[in-house]
Design a protein around this motif. Structure first.
Motif, PDB file in Angstrom:
ATOM      1  N   ASP A  30     -51.809 -17.542 -31.642  1.00 16.50           N
ATOM      2  CA  ASP A  30     -52.468 -18.533 -30.780  1.00 16.50           C
ATOM      3  C   ASP A  30     -53.892 -18.850 -31.238  1.00 16.50           C
ATOM      4  OD1 ASP A  30     -53.826 -16.217 -30.030  1.00 16.50           O
ATOM      5  OD2 ASP A  30     -52.980 -16.155 -28.015  1.00 16.50           O
ATOM      6  N   SER A  64     -43.981 -15.730 -25.404  1.00 18.47           N
ATOM      7  CA  SER A  64     -44.754 -15.857 -26.646  1.00 18.47           C
ATOM      8  C   SER A  64     -45.577 -14.605 -26.949  1.00 18.47           C
ATOM      9  CB  SER A  64     -45.679 -17.078 -26.583  1.00 18.47           C
ATOM     10  OG  SER A  64     -46.621 -16.935 -25.537  1.00 18.47           O
ATOM     11  N   TRP A  65     -45.878 -13.813 -25.927  1.00 19.41           N
ATOM     12  CA  TRP A  65     -46.637 -12.584 -26.140  1.00 19.41           C
ATOM     13  C   TRP A  65     -45.774 -11.461 -26.700  1.00 19.41           C
ATOM     14  CZ3 TRP A  65     -50.136 -12.014 -21.202  1.00 19.41           C
ATOM     15  CH2 TRP A  65     -51.126 -13.005 -21.227  1.00 19.41           C
ATOM     16  N   HIS A  67     -44.097 -11.687 -29.383  1.00 23.86           N
ATOM     17  CA  HIS A  67     -43.991 -11.911 -30.823  1.00 23.86           C
ATOM     18  C   HIS A  67     -45.331 -11.641 -31.494  1.00 23.86           C
ATOM     19  CE1 HIS A  67     -40.053 -13.710 -30.271  1.00 23.86           C
ATOM     20  NE2 HIS A  67     -40.563 -14.361 -29.238  1.00 23.86           N
ATOM     21  N   SER A  68     -45.256 -11.262 -32.749  1.00 26.05           N
ATOM     22  CA  SER A  68     -46.482 -11.059 -33.512  1.00 26.05           C
ATOM     23  C   SER A  68     -46.275 -11.564 -34.927  1.00 26.05           C
ATOM     24  CB  SER A  68     -46.868  -9.575 -33.528  1.00 26.05           C
ATOM     25  OG  SER A  68     -45.866  -8.820 -34.167  1.00 26.05           O
ATOM     26  N   THR A  92     -51.105  -9.680 -32.844  1.00 24.02           N
ATOM     27  CA  THR A  92     -50.561 -10.104 -31.562  1.00 24.02           C
ATOM     28  C   THR A  92     -51.596 -10.941 -30.823  1.00 24.02           C
ATOM     29  OG1 THR A  92     -51.269  -8.034 -30.548  1.00 24.02           O
ATOM     30  CG2 THR A  92     -49.008  -8.131 -31.334  1.00 24.02           C
ATOM     31  N   SER A  93     -51.155 -11.609 -29.803  1.00 24.91           N
ATOM     32  CA  SER A  93     -52.019 -12.481 -29.021  1.00 24.91           C
ATOM     33  C   SER A  93     -53.185 -11.695 -28.420  1.00 24.91           C
ATOM     34  CB  SER A  93     -51.208 -13.124 -27.898  1.00 24.91           C
ATOM     35  OG  SER A  93     -52.064 -13.722 -26.952  1.00 24.91           O
ATOM     36  N   CYS A  96     -52.789 -11.386 -24.781  1.00 24.40           N
ATOM     37  CA  CYS A  96     -51.861 -10.308 -24.436  1.00 24.40           C
ATOM     38  C   CYS A  96     -52.570  -8.954 -24.478  1.00 24.40           C
ATOM     39  CB  CYS A  96     -50.667 -10.321 -25.387  1.00 24.40           C
ATOM     40  SG  CYS A  96     -49.486  -8.997 -25.096  1.00 24.40           S
TER      41      CYS A  96
END
Length: 141
Positions: A30, A64-65, A67-68, A92-93, A96
């Protein structure tokens, strides 16, 4: 007692979590950085807080959190042609990770306040370490 765990997060908790983050950690897919989160206006911080409280109270974790982005990073002094010379870094986000920090801070406070863990538990607790146990064994305490 458990009600204090489930209540909405407040702005003070969010600001504390932002202060405790790694300042120069790489952003996830992101592209949101901790520096950006540190500079949020009060209105923007309240919008982020509203998002976190929706997630927390509805138990609705963003897909979406989950996934990395995994990047290979060459180990120092290793052969770049050998795949074993790389270690994976998972990006990662940041949003998150900040949510995780909010939850961790709340759970840690709750567990410590209510003396839920045994006093001999030292691992993963602030102000304690496995060295405490080594000293106890060495001194016969």
């Amino acid at each position: 007692m458990l009600k204090s765990l489930i209540k909405p997060f407040d702005l003070h908790e969010l600001r504390r979590a932002v202060r405790e983050t790694k300042k120069h950690s790489a952003a996830g897919a992101d592209k949101i950085t901790y520096e950006m989160l540190q500079k949020l206006t009060k209105c923007s911080a309240n919008a982020v807080l509203k998002l976190y409280n929706l997630i927390w109270l509805n138990s609705d974790f963003l897909v979406s959190w989950r996934h990395s982005v995994v990047l290979p990073v060459l180990k120092p002094g290793k052969d770049p042609l050998n795949p074993a010379s790389y270690r994976p870094i998972s990006l990662t986000s940041t949003l998150c990770k900040l949510m995780e920090k909010l939850v961790t801070n709340r759970l840690t406070y709750f567990v410590e306040k209510h003396n839920i863990l045994s006093n001999i538990q030292s691992g993963l607790r602030k102000g304690r370490s496995t060295v405490d146990h080594i000293i106890s064994v060495a001194t016969g305490l």
